[in-house]
Design an enzyme around this catalytic site. Structure first.
Site, PDB file in Angstrom:
ATOM      1  N   ASN A 162       0.806  -0.891   0.089  1.00  0.00           N
ATOM      2  CA  ASN A 162      -0.166  -0.102   0.017  1.00  0.00           C
ATOM      3  C   ASN A 162       0.842   1.287  -0.113  1.00  0.00           C
ATOM      4  OD1 ASN A 162      -1.821   2.122   0.366  1.00  0.00           O
ATOM      5  ND2 ASN A 162      -2.400   1.434   2.498  1.00  0.00           N
ATOM      6  N   GLU A 199      -4.959  -5.251  10.947  1.00  0.00           N
ATOM      7  CA  GLU A 199      -4.106  -4.219  10.948  1.00  0.00           C
ATOM      8  C   GLU A 199      -4.273  -3.599  12.505  1.00  0.00           C
ATOM      9  OE1 GLU A 199      -2.184  -2.426   7.064  1.00  0.00           O
ATOM     10  OE2 GLU A 199      -3.985  -1.726   7.593  1.00  0.00           O
ATOM     11  N   GLY A 258       2.427   2.316  11.040  1.00  0.00           N
ATOM     12  CA  GLY A 258       3.436   3.601  11.012  1.00  0.00           C
ATOM     13  C   GLY A 258       4.016   3.922  12.146  1.00  0.00           C
TER      14      GLY A 258
END
Length: 254
Positions: free
Chosen positions: A9, A167, A173
């Site tokens: 992604n 996720e 991140g």
């Protein structure tokens, strides 16, 4: 035997030069006869350009999102038929960034899931809990709620040929990642939850892990029995790192 899917992604990153270089790097690093499926999801404006860069390879073209409308007065929207027209086969929906920044509800995401399935494409449904929900012991409840929205709207059969990406929001991140054992426990819960409705559907559904997956932690994650590849963020922007993740998925399933 489920074939793992490793999907990159790119999020809001890229340029023509970057896309050309990255795809060229992946093509040189990866063979066309991979033991896992490989996909990349560039920003929508680069989809057609990337499609041409992928010609002759086995790398799947994915999109990061889709609208629920097929045509009409919906300025700025992109329809599933448009994505299909340029060669997209997999569409990410329900990413935590869409849920957070665009206030997308479970029900709205289920509607997108149905539109994608109706078009004959593959939905990649992102689910997962926030850090607060994780600390409150609500991981299973959140994942079940997000899956059940699709089952309620479309029936459990909708998960045939679909992909779920677990996720944990607190790991996206952030550099944090669930341990392989933690991730496996949630993946098993997801599969068992679907199996309560239909064991055959549960057995074939691809369940990826996402959340700071990188070339260092991928191999151990992929050895877990219910982890079928990964949805990769930052590491998918580097050909060598992404290729290492793909190769780890291949190795784990030998």
């Amino acid at each position: 035997m489920r074939k793992p899917l490793v999907m990159g992604n790119w999020k809001l990153n890229g340029s023509k030069d970057m896309a050309k270089s990255l795809v060229a790097g992946l093509r040189s690093e990866l063979s066309n006869n991979t033991a896992c499926n490989v996909a990349i999801a560039p920003p929508v404006v680069y989809l057609d350009f990337v499609k041409h860069q992928l010609d002759g390879s086995n790398i799947i073209l994915g999109a990061q999102d889709v609208g629920v409308n097929l045509s009409g007065a919906y300025t700025g929207e992109v329809s599933v038929e448009m994505l299909k027209d340029i060669g997209v086969t997999h569409v990410i929906i329900g990413h935590s960034e869409r849920r957070t920044y665009h206030k997308e509800s479970d029900e709205f995401i289920a509607k997108k899931f149905g539109v994608i399935k109706e078009a004959g494409l593959v939905p990649v449904l992102c689910i997962g809990e926030t850090e607060a929900e994780n600390e409150a012991g609500q991981t299973q409840a959140v994942c079940a709620r997000q899956i059940d929205a699709v089952i309620k709207a479309l029936g459990v059969q909708a998960f045939n040929g679909a992909v779920i990406a677990y996720e944990p929001v607190w790991a996206i991140g952030t550099g944090k990642s669930a341990t392989p054992a933690q991730a496996q426990a949630v993946h098993k819960f997801i599969r068992d939850h679907i199996a309560k409705q239909d064991a055959k559907v549960a057995q074939q559904v691809i369940i990826q892990y996402g959340g700071s997956v990188n070339d260092k932690n991928a191999a151990e994650l992929f050895t877990q029995p219910d982890i079928d590849g990964a949805l990769v963020g930052g590491a998918s922007l580097k050909a060598d790192a992404f290729a290492t993740i793909v190769k780890a998925a291949e190795q784990a399933k030998k």
